[in-house]
Design a protein around this motif. Structure first.
Motif, PDB file in Angstrom:
ATOM      1  N   GLN A   1      39.478 -65.806 -80.337  1.00  0.00           N
ATOM      2  CA  GLN A   1      39.223 -67.082 -79.435  1.00  0.00           C
ATOM      3  C   GLN A   1      40.108 -67.332 -78.382  1.00  0.00           C
ATOM      4  OE1 GLN A   1      37.175 -69.790 -80.361  1.00  0.00           O
ATOM      5  NE2 GLN A   1      37.744 -70.341 -78.297  1.00  0.00           N
TER       6      GLN A   1
ATOM      7  N   ASP B   1      31.493 -61.170 -86.600  1.00  0.00           N
ATOM      8  CA  ASP B   1      30.927 -62.395 -87.018  1.00  0.00           C
ATOM      9  C   ASP B   1      31.695 -62.178 -88.415  1.00  0.00           C
ATOM     10  OD1 ASP B   1      29.592 -63.557 -84.997  1.00  0.00           O
ATOM     11  OD2 ASP B   1      27.617 -62.686 -85.398  1.00  0.00           O
ATOM     12  N   LYS B   2      31.515 -61.381 -89.360  1.00  0.00           N
ATOM     13  CA  LYS B   2      32.124 -61.126 -90.803  1.00  0.00           C
ATOM     14  C   LYS B   2      33.461 -61.429 -90.453  1.00  0.00           C
ATOM     15  CE  LYS B   2      31.542 -58.236 -94.875  1.00  0.00           C
ATOM     16  NZ  LYS B   2      33.201 -57.846 -95.145  1.00  0.00           N
ATOM     17  N   SER B   3      34.025 -60.595 -89.753  1.00  0.00           N
ATOM     18  CA  SER B   3      35.642 -60.493 -89.623  1.00  0.00           C
ATOM     19  C   SER B   3      36.281 -61.818 -89.399  1.00  0.00           C
ATOM     20  CB  SER B   3      36.085 -59.345 -88.789  1.00  0.00           C
ATOM     21  OG  SER B   3      35.635 -58.212 -89.191  1.00  0.00           O
ATOM     22  N   LYS B   4      35.553 -62.651 -88.467  1.00  0.00           N
ATOM     23  CA  LYS B   4      36.030 -64.066 -88.010  1.00  0.00           C
ATOM     24  C   LYS B   4      36.247 -64.994 -89.170  1.00  0.00           C
ATOM     25  CE  LYS B   4      34.686 -66.154 -84.453  1.00  0.00           C
ATOM     26  NZ  LYS B   4      33.906 -66.702 -83.598  1.00  0.00           N
ATOM     27  N   LYS B   5      35.082 -64.851 -90.219  1.00  0.00           N
ATOM     28  CA  LYS B   5      34.837 -65.515 -91.289  1.00  0.00           C
ATOM     29  C   LYS B   5      35.812 -65.249 -92.380  1.00  0.00           C
ATOM     30  CE  LYS B   5      29.877 -66.260 -90.880  1.00  0.00           C
ATOM     31  NZ  LYS B   5      28.567 -66.037 -91.297  1.00  0.00           N
ATOM     32  N   GLU B   6      36.175 -64.075 -92.324  1.00  0.00           N
ATOM     33  CA  GLU B   6      37.103 -63.436 -93.473  1.00  0.00           C
ATOM     34  C   GLU B   6      38.829 -63.558 -93.053  1.00  0.00           C
ATOM     35  OE1 GLU B   6      35.664 -59.725 -94.230  1.00  0.00           O
ATOM     36  OE2 GLU B   6      33.803 -60.594 -95.649  1.00  0.00           O
ATOM     37  N   ASP B   7      38.944 -63.373 -91.783  1.00  0.00           N
ATOM     38  CA  ASP B   7      40.465 -63.498 -91.257  1.00  0.00           C
ATOM     39  C   ASP B   7      40.664 -64.395 -90.299  1.00  0.00           C
ATOM     40  OD1 ASP B   7      42.912 -62.436 -90.087  1.00  0.00           O
ATOM     41  OD2 ASP B   7      42.309 -60.513 -90.141  1.00  0.00           O
ATOM     42  N   ARG B   8      41.573 -65.393 -90.756  1.00  0.00           N
ATOM     43  CA  ARG B   8      41.869 -66.575 -89.705  1.00  0.00           C
ATOM     44  C   ARG B   8      42.648 -65.931 -88.391  1.00  0.00           C
ATOM     45  NH1 ARG B   8      41.976 -72.229 -89.569  1.00  0.00           N
ATOM     46  NH2 ARG B   8      42.342 -72.795 -87.671  1.00  0.00           N
TER      47      ARG B   8
ATOM     48  N   GLN C   1      40.280 -64.311 -86.099  1.00  0.00           N
ATOM     49  CA  GLN C   1      39.474 -65.292 -85.496  1.00  0.00           C
ATOM     50  C   GLN C   1      40.060 -65.947 -84.180  1.00  0.00           C
ATOM     51  OE1 GLN C   1      38.165 -68.604 -88.136  1.00  0.00           O
ATOM     52  NE2 GLN C   1      37.551 -69.802 -86.085  1.00  0.00           N
TER      53      GLN C   1
END
Length: 476
Positions: free
Chosen positions: A466, A452-459, A462
């Motif tokens: 996906q 969850d944290k990595s998805k917010k920080e690294d497009r 993410q």
């Protein structure tokens, strides 16, 4: 552009202007209609604009306070003599190749494909939204050829989101508006086949001819480049072409179902040097459409299909679908844009059939057609499915994925597999831990929080998650 032109003559009905730059001549000629409209308003009569390519003959001396030494003057005279020799040599060269064509009698070059001009894959017919706007704007910049910063352009996203539409729109725009630029579109499969035929030819000239043909293009477009990832020879040939074109300022556009960095994963023959080259320009993703974009797509497909049917005299898709029903279609539709287009086509045909019977399309009809396109009774996704998908994607073994090793290259796939299991199954955290080597409740929570944290920080991360998520749900 007009600032680079100077007036030559005006005979009352035709205004001749001249420029020494062929690029300016081409651009101003393309806008001649607009300029002639302005001239007519000023002259109160029709005026034809003629743009001539002329040599720069302005040799009027300009007085300045600068002084040059005798050595500098000598170098200037030598440079001018060299340029004069080059110009004389140019006048002795054979005539240039036809517009949109490269090559000679011994090595025929590629031609611009005239059939693409009739294609419906244009920028005007592309439905843009927040999920694809960056890719749309970047493609338009490449098409008009005025921004070298978008080189190479790499567009990625899952299948059916409009990547091919944008690539074909670039080609269509160039052929229609700037045919002097030679634009070649190839799928990776077509590129590989051309390479295979040339390299299997016993004549070495076939190989060098193919190289010359590709290195003479102005815009090279390669679609589905992920399909080249296991063809080492084609990759080598592609990057020889890539480097030659980039060195000469030519444009390259690629599209794939994954980002450049992901192309090098697993059994891929792409190495880091090659993927970084593809990622050295502008890399943009296209995302799955949300409700708003799906509604815009459905409205656009609906209007265009009806217009096309009327123009082409195809009555059976001239049905009527109310706005409320189109909103329901957007609510029930999946994310693949090609399937959404087929969904609209199905609804239009059935709306017309019902109208012939004096009936109208109902909500129940739309739900039935949507369920046929996107079945809701699909089989349940299992932990084993998720693990196999992650193992294949990251090229790790099942033993390593669920084992106790804490190597850096294993941590991401393990965290992602646990996160996907939480997202796509009804297993409790304790059950998930059992499927991953007996990990504790706290360890599973840590993996979920890390993703969850990595998805917010690294497009890019993410997008990677996906892609995996969609590949699992689409296969189910």
């Amino acid at each position: 552009m007009l600032e680079s032109c100077r007036p030559i003559s005006f005979d009352g009905s035709s205004l001749h202007v001249g420029t020494a730059l062929s690029f300016v001549q081409r651009r101003v000629s393309q806008q001649a209609g607009t300029i002639e409209g302005c001239l007519e308003q000023a002259a109160f009569q029709p005026v034809t604009l003629v743009v001539d390519l002329v040599q720069d003959t302005d040799t009027t001396p300009v007085e300045t306070g600068a002084r040059i030494s005798s050595e500098e003057a000598k170098r200037i005279r030598e440079d001018e003599a060299e340029r004069t020799g080059e110009r004389e040599a140019e006048t002795r060269e054979p005539a240039a190749a036809p517009v949109g064509k490269r090559g000679d009698s011994e090595t025929p070059g590629f031609d611009n494909d005239p059939e693409i001009a009739d294609s419906k894959l244009t920028f005007d017919r592309f439905v843009a939204g927040e999920e694809n706007m960056l890719a749309y704007e970047a493609a338009k910049q490449v098409a008009n050829g005025e921004n070298s910063r978008f080189n190479p352009l790499f567009i990625y996203g899952k299948s059916g989101l409009g990547k091919t539409h944008l690539l074909r729109a670039i080609q269509n725009y160039i052929i229609s508006n700037d045919p002097s630029r030679l634009c070649v579109y190839r799928t990776a499969a077509e590129f590989i086949e051309e390479y295979r035929i040339a390299w299997n030819d016993p004549q070495l000239s076939a190989r060098s001819a193919l190289s010359r043909r590709y290195q003479n293009v102005d815009v090279l477009i390669i679609d589905d480049i992920q399909n080249m990832r296991t063809a080492a020879g084609s990759i080598r040939f592609f990057f020889e072409t890539f480097n030659a074109l980039m060195d000469h300022g030519k444009q390259i556009v690629c599209a794939a179902d994954r980002s450049p960095s992901q192309l090098g994963m697993g059994d891929s023959k792409f190495d880091e040097r090659e993927t970084s080259r593809m990622d050295s320009g502008v890399t943009v993703s296209v995302q799955v459409p949300d409700y708003e974009l799906k509604l815009n797509l459905i409205n656009a497909f609906y209007d265009r299909m009806r217009q096309d049917a009327e123009r082409e005299h195809v009555p059976n898709i001239c049905g009527t679908i109310s706005l409320e029903n189109r909103k329901l279609m957007a609510e029930r539709a999946g994310t693949n844009i090609r399937v959404i287009e087929g969904f609209v086509h199905t609804c239009l045909i059935n709306a017309y059939r019902k109208e012939q019977k004096g009936e109208s399309l109902t909500r129940e009809d739309i739900i039935k057609y949507a369920d046929a396109k996107w079945p809701t009774g699909q089989r349940v996704i299992t932990v084993e499915q998720i693990q196999k998908a992650v193992e294949k994607f990251y090229d790790v073994s099942h033993t390593d994925l669920v084992g106790s090793k804490r190597n850096k290259e294993l941590m991401e796939p393990r965290h992602v597999a646990i996160w996907l299991t939480r997202e796509l199954t009804d297993n409790t955290l304790a059950d998930i831990g059992k499927h991953f080597g007996g990990r504790s409740h706290a360890t599973v929570k840590h993996s979920i929080a890390w993703v969850d944290k990595s998805k917010k920080e690294d497009r890019i991360f993410q997008d990677r998650v996906q892609t995996l998520h969609d590949s699992i749900t689409d296969a189910s």
